[in-house]
Design a protein around this motif. Structure first.
Motif, PDB file in Angstrom:
ATOM      1  N   SER A   1     -15.821 -10.940 -10.096  1.00  0.00           N
ATOM      2  CA  SER A   1     -14.565 -11.654  -9.887  1.00  0.00           C
ATOM      3  C   SER A   1     -14.765 -13.145 -10.136  1.00  0.00           C
ATOM      4  CB  SER A   1     -14.026 -11.396  -8.476  1.00  0.00           C
ATOM      5  OG  SER A   1     -14.960 -11.786  -7.498  1.00  0.00           O
TER       6      SER A   1
ATOM      7  N   THR B   1      -8.715  -9.372 -11.217  1.00  0.00           N
ATOM      8  CA  THR B   1      -9.903  -9.089 -10.406  1.00  0.00           C
ATOM      9  C   THR B   1     -11.073  -8.684 -11.305  1.00  0.00           C
ATOM     10  OG1 THR B   1      -9.954  -6.687 -10.021  1.00  0.00           O
ATOM     11  CG2 THR B   1      -8.236  -7.916  -8.872  1.00  0.00           C
TER      12      THR B   1
ATOM     13  N   GLU C   1     -12.723  -5.831 -11.111  1.00  0.00           N
ATOM     14  CA  GLU C   1     -12.912  -4.377 -11.057  1.00  0.00           C
ATOM     15  C   GLU C   1     -13.382  -3.822 -12.409  1.00  0.00           C
ATOM     16  OE1 GLU C   1     -13.337  -3.040  -8.085  1.00  0.00           O
ATOM     17  OE2 GLU C   1     -11.266  -3.397  -7.496  1.00  0.00           O
TER      18      GLU C   1
ATOM     19  N   LEU D   1     -14.445   5.847 -10.067  1.00  0.00           N
ATOM     20  CA  LEU D   1     -13.548   4.751 -10.467  1.00  0.00           C
ATOM     21  C   LEU D   1     -12.099   5.214 -10.527  1.00  0.00           C
ATOM     22  CD1 LEU D   1     -13.204   1.793 -11.689  1.00  0.00           C
ATOM     23  CD2 LEU D   1     -13.345   2.899 -13.917  1.00  0.00           C
TER      24      LEU D   1
ATOM     25  N   LEU E   1     -11.470   4.398  -6.596  1.00  0.00           N
ATOM     26  CA  LEU E   1     -11.438   2.939  -6.589  1.00  0.00           C
ATOM     27  C   LEU E   1     -10.123   2.370  -7.109  1.00  0.00           C
ATOM     28  CD1 LEU E   1     -13.673   0.990  -5.714  1.00  0.00           C
ATOM     29  CD2 LEU E   1     -14.134   0.592  -8.109  1.00  0.00           C
ATOM     30  N   LEU E   2      -9.639   2.912  -8.221  1.00  0.00           N
ATOM     31  CA  LEU E   2      -8.409   2.374  -8.807  1.00  0.00           C
ATOM     32  C   LEU E   2      -7.160   2.863  -8.081  1.00  0.00           C
ATOM     33  CD1 LEU E   2      -9.207   2.602 -12.631  1.00  0.00           C
ATOM     34  CD2 LEU E   2      -9.191   0.560 -11.176  1.00  0.00           C
TER      35      LEU E   2
ATOM     36  N   GLN F   1      -8.225   2.301  -3.349  1.00  0.00           N
ATOM     37  CA  GLN F   1      -8.655   0.926  -3.101  1.00  0.00           C
ATOM     38  C   GLN F   1      -8.045  -0.041  -4.120  1.00  0.00           C
ATOM     39  OE1 GLN F   1     -12.801   0.668  -1.690  1.00  0.00           O
ATOM     40  NE2 GLN F   1     -12.990  -1.146  -2.956  1.00  0.00           N
ATOM     41  N   GLY F   2      -7.215   0.482  -5.029  1.00  0.00           N
ATOM     42  CA  GLY F   2      -6.640  -0.353  -6.081  1.00  0.00           C
ATOM     43  C   GLY F   2      -5.128  -0.363  -6.040  1.00  0.00           C
TER      44      GLY F   2
ATOM     45  N   TYR G   1      -7.149  -6.045 -14.677  1.00  0.00           N
ATOM     46  CA  TYR G   1      -8.607  -5.905 -14.694  1.00  0.00           C
ATOM     47  C   TYR G   1      -9.184  -6.144 -16.091  1.00  0.00           C
ATOM     48  CZ  TYR G   1      -6.815  -3.228 -10.713  1.00  0.00           C
ATOM     49  OH  TYR G   1      -6.129  -2.832  -9.595  1.00  0.00           O
TER      50      TYR G   1
END
Lengths: 658, 84
Positions: free
Chosen positions: A272, A366, A368, A495, A499-500, A503-504, A517
């Motif tokens: 980041s 970000t 990511e 991912l 994550l996406l 958490q995304g 991203y």
């Protein structure tokens, strides 16, 4: 950025369909509170909830092509829309707006489903062909933006979030024990499966067509690697670094295209920080950065965040994630993730997007994706060490390299080396296993399945292998080098599926915030996947090429920082804090029995153990997050599901009829 | 001896299996069955030291000594005999 929803039916009345669509859009109002739009004809209803970012005045959806035969609703961004528009205009297409949405339609007219390959973006798209009475759904390559659907006889419903589908009482709301087991093993269900029975996810890089009652799902893009021999052309390091530098700058710059101000997340880590530095150096934008600080020093990185903010001279905003605050918002977080989570880390991201929203921002960039495509995670090192060790399984010193990777087991290794070796020696020489890299992690994760009820255990498979064996490997898999194989699982399972989403997208859109991203720009991804392994994981130095590019822009202490996993406290967020009163109720024997997914007596005993304040181990912390989030999911989606206000005359709604 | 075995068994079921100990045999491998994680090993050693008044050295913290109820009991017996 927005949310989409729709219904396609062979029968059914138009008024009923319009009412349902209004309810579905009401469920995803948080994704796009600015404007709404609907297209309605005898067979289809398509809707959009819009967060206005590009062409604020003219971009309201739905949008039609020149003759009104195609209608589109869209969630996301096509970053290269300016370039695509020029090409399409040269071919004679006439544009009525300045939005990226309209570009989609004309590109679809030109290339059909393969138009998706021309989009550099993050999107979920729905196009209705009025004449053919056919539906087209498309999703971006890596699954940044979600889209779910349910098929019933004679009808199909789709939506950006599952809760939009549940607005229809005819859609059942049942937790699928196989989906549950997959989340407890891999952290996400394996697409197209979701945690809810009958609800499917359109997998990343895929499109769906519905024509004459027939649904077809097909990929338009798949993850490719070039394999060691092909990749290592002997090109100089300098060439790779310079090519990557230009690519990453461009990927960042086109992600600043917006008619509203754009901010950036700053975790304090390399990725980041690199993106924030590019924004600062290569654009005239005044930059606002946003960070999470933890009051629990085990997780806090604010010192590095401040260093970076000072270095770049940004307007820096910080949200404090306390134990109590994480515990307090967790039920809301699960309402948005629509899936169990094995960690609490989505909760601080939820708090962060709230801060961004309150600061008047809608878009953040970000870092990511860098850890997956340039190999930042410890799991890649763990696999490398295990393969090295497997060549001399009886070596005493080879397994000791593992100790260097994990801080939390460092304590164990001081005196308990033999056990440590035993933990990581499991299936050590099973080198032909396609998911060799993830064997230890998935085995550990599955400890949490001990809490499953007898019913849930009845459908349980013996191991992670059994879930994956039925899924065909990519055609070229056997030609990839070991690092590329390891990356494949991290990208396709972790991912995209965790994550996406959890958490995304889901926790950002909870507060109407769009994440962008640069590391997931498909050109960056395809470049990374052609790199030789030494440019990614060099011996045990991770993200080598990213560090090489970033060292000119960042303070040395950031460039050389070892990768630190982003985590949030679990046990202490729910036990011994104020604000998490609901935990006792949600984990009570009565509630656990009612949901039927876990063994009530085992959960009760676990709760007693957690309440005594002594810290539990990492896998038990994951079990806590998993059980609690599943119980919350059951309480909010299965047992009692409450519909939000449908969109109505008090909203700004554009209605188009075919 | 049977008292020791019962105590060890009770501890494993209570702390690592949360009461779900029906399938636990005396020779069940904790590692193979995922009953212990890395933190669990440390907790187990602490429990054994406190309950049975023994001192377990780093070089004794081995799967051979601690990976099942049987191996733990045999290990504790050896420690006792050595001390006697």
């Amino acid at each position: 950025m927005c949310g989409i929803a729709g219904i396609v039916e062979q029968a059914g009345d138009l008024a009923g369909r319009e009412g349902l669509l209004r309810s579905m859009l009401g469920m995803i109002r948080h994704r796009g509170p600015d404007q709404f739009g609907m297209f309605l004809d005898d067979h289809a209803a398509l809707g959009n909830a819009r967060l206005s970012i590009i062409d604020l005045g003219g971009g309201q959806q739905p949008i039609a092509n020149e003759d009104g035969s195609l209608w589109v609703v869209f969630n996301g961004e096509i970053f290269n829309y300016i370039e695509l528009r020029k090409e399409l205009e040269a071919k004679g297409h006439i544009f009525a707006t300045h939005s990226d949405t309209e570009v989609i339609l004309h590109a679809f007219e030109e290339d059909g489903p393969q138009c998706l390959n021309r989009f550099n973006g993050q999107f979920a798209i729905a196009i209705w062909d009025v004449r053919k009475k056919s539906l087209f759904l498309g999703r971006d390559r890596l699954g940044v933006r979600p889209v779910f659907y349910v098929q019933q006889p004679g009808r199909l419903l789709f939506g950006s979030e599952i809760k939009a589908l549940f607005a229809d009482p005819r859609v059942e709301r049942v937790i699928d024990p196989v989906g549950l087991e997959q989340v407890f093993t891999f952290w996400g269900a394996l697409a197209p499966r979701t945690i809810f029975r009958g609800v499917q996810e359109l997998p990343p890089g895929h499109y769906l067509t519905l024509e004459r009652g027939q649904v077809t799902v097909a990929p338009y893009w798949t993850i490719q690697f070039s394999g060691q021999a092909a990749a290592d052309t002997g090109r100089g390091e300098h060439d790779y670094v310079e090519q990557f530098r230009q690519l990453l700058i461009d990927a960042t710059q086109i992600r600043l295209r917006a008619d509203v101000p754009v901010g950036a997340y700053l975790s304090g880590g390399l990725d980041s920080s690199t993106i924030a530095a590019i924004i600062k150096r290569y654009t005239p934008n005044k930059l606002t950065t946003f960070s999470i600080a933890f009051n629990d020093s085990n997780y806090d990185e604010s010192e590095f965040q401040r260093t970076m903010a000072r270095h770049l001279g940004t307007d820096h905003q910080v949200v404090q994630a306390t134990h109590a605050e994480i515990g307090r918002v967790f039920p809301d977080v699960i309402w948005h993730t629509e899936a169990p989570v094995m960690r609490t880390s989505p909760a601080p991201m939820f708090l962060l997007s709230r801060l961004v929203h309150q600061s008047g921002y809608k878009v953040v960039l970000t870092g990511e994706g860098a850890d997956e495509f340039f190999c930042g995670y410890d799991i890649f090192k763990e696999a490398k060490v295990r393969r090295f060790w497997a060549r001399r399984p009886d070596s005493v010193w080879r397994p000791q390299l593992i100790e260097r990777l994990y801080q939390d087991i460092g304590r164990l290794s001081q005196s308990k080396g033999a056990f440590l070796t035993a933990f990581f020696k499991d299936r050590l020489t099973d080198l032909d296993c396609p998911w060799y890299s993830h064997l230890i992690r998935w085995r550990n994760n599955r400890r949490a399945c001990r809490f499953f009820s007898a019913d849930a255990k009845a459908t349980m498979l013996a191991s992670a292998d059994d879930h994956l064996r039925s899924i065909p490997l990519p055609k070229e898999f056997s030609k990839w080098n070991t690092l590329e194989r390891d990356q494949y699982w991290e990208i396709s399972v972790f991912l995209s599926q965790y994550l996406l989403s959890s958490q995304g997208d889901r926790v950002a859109m909870a507060h109407s915030v769009e994440g962008r991203y640069p590391f997931l720009d498909y050109r960056v991804v395809e470049f990374a996947n052609r790199l030789p392994a030494r440019m990614k994981l060099r011996v045990l130095r991770d993200k080598h090429i990213v560090r090489e590019v970033a060292k000119d822009w960042l303070p040395a202490e950031i460039t050389h920082r070892p990768k630190r996993p982003y985590r949030a406290p679990i046990q202490r967020s729910f036990f011994g804090v104020e604000g998490a009163d609901y935990v006792a109720e949600v984990l009570s024997e009565r509630a656990v029995r009612e949901a039927g997914l876990f063994e009530p007596a085992a959960v009760a005993q676990f709760v007693r153990r957690l309440s005594d304040g002594r810290p539990v181990g990492e896998t038990d912390e994951m079990a806590l997050a998993g059980i609690l989030s599943t119980q919350l999911l059951h309480a909010q989606f299965v047992k009692a599901f409450s519909c939000d206000r449908p969109i109505d005359e008090t909203d700004d709604v554009k209605v188009c009829r075919g | 001896m049977s008292d020791m075995r019962a105590k060890v068994r009770g501890y494993i079921i209570e702390n690592f299996l949360f009461g779900q100990g029906n399938d636990l045999q005396d020779n069940t491998s904790f590692l193979e069955q995922g009953i212990l994680d890395s933190t669990g090993v440390l907790e187990l050693v602490t429990f054994l030291e406190e309950t049975f008044s023994v001192k377990i050295e780093a070089d004794e913290t081995l799967p051979e000594n601690l990976d099942s109820i049987d191996s733990i009991c045999a290990f504790l017996e050896r420690k006792r005999k050595a001390a006697a």
